[in-house]
Enzyme design. Structure first.
Site, PDB file in Angstrom:
ATOM      1  CD  GLU A 174      -4.521  -8.638   5.045  1.00  0.00           C
ATOM      2  OE1 GLU A 174      -4.660  -7.566   5.663  1.00  0.00           O
ATOM      3  OE2 GLU A 174      -3.665  -8.790   4.149  1.00  0.00           O
TER       4      GLU A 174
ATOM      5  CG  ASP B 146      -7.497  -5.762   4.003  1.00  0.00           C
ATOM      6  OD1 ASP B 146      -8.424  -5.289   3.320  1.00  0.00           O
ATOM      7  OD2 ASP B 146      -6.297  -5.544   3.744  1.00  0.00           O
TER       8      ASP B 146
ATOM      9  CG  HIS C 170      -1.987  -1.071   1.156  1.00  0.00           C
ATOM     10  ND1 HIS C 170      -2.889  -1.199   0.126  1.00  0.00           N
ATOM     11  CD2 HIS C 170      -2.273  -2.090   2.011  1.00  0.00           C
ATOM     12  CE1 HIS C 170      -3.684  -2.241   0.346  1.00  0.00           C
ATOM     13  NE2 HIS C 170      -3.329  -2.794   1.484  1.00  0.00           N
TER      14      HIS C 170
HETATM   15  C1  3PY Z   1      -4.850  -4.079   7.278  1.00  0.00           C
HETATM   16  O1  3PY Z   1      -5.282  -3.350   8.193  1.00  0.00           O
HETATM   17  O2  3PY Z   1      -5.573  -4.788   6.569  1.00  0.00           O
HETATM   18  C2  3PY Z   1      -3.436  -4.093   6.980  1.00  0.00           C
HETATM   19  O3  3PY Z   1      -3.020  -4.810   6.111  1.00  0.00           O
HETATM   20  C3  3PY Z   1      -2.552  -3.159   7.745  1.00  0.00           C
HETATM   21  O4  3PY Z   1      -1.579  -2.603   6.935  1.00  0.00           O
HETATM   22 MG    MG Z   2      -4.482  -5.577   4.806  1.00  0.00          MG
END
Ligand code: 3PY
Ligand code: MG
Length: 265
Positions: free
Chosen positions: A147, A173, A46
């Site tokens: 995630e 996520d 990101h």
């Molecule tokens: C998230 O919060 O999904 C992350 O990958 C943190 O960078």
């Molecule tokens: Mg993430």
């Protein structure tokens, strides 16, 4: 070989606290590396960072004993191998959803016969030392992120993957995958319960649990819970929060609204 500070802390039973880098510059990385954090992650998922930025940032981090880690944009072996060849001492692999994906990430981090990493540690051997190839498998961190909805469902098969060092939770996520708003430091009961389940599964399989936060309050909470890798602060957030806080201390002056249309004469 230069040792991996994060792995040393874990052997001593201590947590490793780190930061994320999203600004594509060696000097920003060097500044962050001189703050006292144990590890820094160059965020190629990101962050506004491409490969040549990352190489310069890794060189800047090398001025310190901070462990350099790269979050790769995706679970792609060639990208993982290039990050390690540039001198990253570990990779964080986003959105790992099942055993096959976790095995693919681990294999990319280990030389044969254990894995499928190709030989060519161009900068890594300069940074790590002349016995790099012999000892790299024991020092490089392979960290899978849980995630996604599938990853949550299959956490047990992911976390028990042989050779995986840690499982890193991406809280926003994770929240989206649970049908919740994408909040980082998250107090939703369902989020807390899921994070606790991941932590418990990590404990059962003797794998380090890692967590991403955006505050000392939540970093402390996760350290106290038993997370051995916690992300405290990201470069761009630190810069922005500090400047805003200093602005907020001033009286007798009104800060401009940055997004307002430029005045014209
Ligand atoms: C998230 O919060 O999904 C992350 O990958 C943190 O960078
Ligand atoms: Mg993430």
């Amino acid at each position: 070989m230069r040792i991996n500070r994060v792995k040393k802390l874990w052997r001593e039973g201590k947590p490793a606290i780190g930061g994320f880098l999203s600004l594509p510059h060696a000097f920003a990385a060097e500044v962050m590396a001189h703050t006292g954090l144990d590890w820094l992650c160059i965020d190629m998922q990101h962050g506004c960072i491409d490969y040549s930025d990352a190489v310069n940032m890794l060189t800047a981090i090398s001025t310190t004993a901070v462990t350099p880690i790269v979050r790769v944009p995706w679970n792609e072996p060639s990208v993982i191998m290039k990050a390690l060849d540039a001198g990253a001492y570990g990779v964080i692999v986003p959105m790992v959803s099942n055993r096959a994906e976790a095995e693919r990430a681990v294999a990319a981090c280990r030389y044969p016969p254990t894995g499928m990493r190709s030989n060519g540690p161009n900068r890594a051997a300069l940074y790590g030392g002349s016995d790099y190839q012999k000892r790299a498998d024991g020092e490089m961190l392979c960290i899978a992120m849980i995630e996604t909805a599938e990853g949550i469902e299959k956490m047990d098969e992911i976390i028990s993957t042989p050779g995986l060092d840690a499982v890193y939770i991406g809280p926003t996520d994770l929240a989206l995958s649970l049908g919740l708003p994408a909040v980082m430091d998250n107090d939703e009961p369902l989020h807390i319960a899921t994070v606790n389940r991941i932590l418990e599964t990590c404990r059962r399989h003797n794998v380090v649990a890692a967590m991403h936060t955006s505050s000392a309050k939540f970093t402390q909470r996760y350290i106290d819970q038993g997370f051995k890798m916690v992300m405290l602060v990201a470069d761009r957030i630190a810069m922005s929060n500090y400047v805003k806080a200093e602005i907020g201390r001033l009286t007798g002056w009104t800060p401009m609204v940055p997004t307002q249309a430029p005045e014209r004469s």
